[in-house]
Design an enzyme around this catalytic site. Structure first.
Site, PDB file in Angstrom:
ATOM      1  N   LYS A   3       1.219   4.016  -3.054  1.00  0.00           N
ATOM      2  CA  LYS A   3       0.849   5.410  -2.791  1.00  0.00           C
ATOM      3  C   LYS A   3       2.024   6.334  -3.134  1.00  0.00           C
ATOM      4  O   LYS A   3       1.840   7.376  -3.769  1.00  0.00           O
ATOM      5  CB  LYS A   3       0.436   5.598  -1.333  1.00  0.00           C
TER       6      LYS A   3
ATOM      7  N   TYR B  48       0.842  -1.205   0.000  1.00  0.00           N
ATOM      8  CA  TYR B  48       0.000   0.000   0.000  1.00  0.00           C
ATOM      9  C   TYR B  48       0.876   1.253   0.000  1.00  0.00           C
ATOM     10  O   TYR B  48       0.667   2.178  -0.799  1.00  0.00           O
ATOM     11  CB  TYR B  48      -0.923  -0.004   1.219  1.00  0.00           C
TER      12      TYR B  48
ATOM     13  N   THR C 198     -18.904   8.181   4.086  1.00  0.00           N
ATOM     14  CA  THR C 198     -19.707   8.026   2.879  1.00  0.00           C
ATOM     15  C   THR C 198     -20.800   6.988   3.119  1.00  0.00           C
ATOM     16  O   THR C 198     -20.770   6.263   4.116  1.00  0.00           O
ATOM     17  CB  THR C 198     -18.845   7.568   1.695  1.00  0.00           C
TER      18      THR C 198
ATOM     19  N   ARG D 200     -21.713  -0.442   5.434  1.00  0.00           N
ATOM     20  CA  ARG D 200     -20.877  -1.504   6.013  1.00  0.00           C
ATOM     21  C   ARG D 200     -21.045  -1.557   7.522  1.00  0.00           C
ATOM     22  O   ARG D 200     -21.104  -2.633   8.115  1.00  0.00           O
ATOM     23  CB  ARG D 200     -19.410  -1.280   5.657  1.00  0.00           C
TER      24      ARG D 200
END
Length: 104
Positions: free
Chosen positions: A8, A4, A39, A45
């Site tokens: 990035k 990750y 969001t 979720r």
């Protein structure tokens, strides 16, 4: 996290390279790094996991100096500004829109 972090960093380097290469064509390139943004995806979720929105909001109190989730408009407005003529002298930069997370 290694993969990750590496991807990035690659995206940020690519943004700078793109800005350098496209400047002669009057093309600007900038990166925006958003922080935790509340969001509908996150809300759905959380609800699927049996949490309500208020519980979800308390989970991000320690992930920014501001101590809360961002509203999506708080991420959109800096992006719109960067795309506007008001930011016409900005290119090759990274704008952290993360409530101060990057300095914690």
């Amino acid at each position: 996290m290694g993969l990750y972090d590496a991807t990035k960093a690659a995206q940020l380097a690519y943004t700078r390279t793109l800005a350098f290469e496209e400047a002669p064509h009057s093309v600007r390139a900038n990166a925006v790094c958003p922080g935790s943004t509340l969001t509908d995806f996150h809300v759905s979720r959380a609800q699927g996991a049996g949490k309500n929105v208020e519980q979800l909001k308390t989970e991000r109190k320690d992930t920014s100096l501001i101590g809360r989730w961002a509203d999506p408009i708080e991420i959109a407005r800096p992006i719109l500004w960067l795309a506007s003529s008001e930011a016409s002298f900005i290119t090759g930069t990274t704008l952290m829109v993360d409530g101060g997370l990057h300095i914690m």
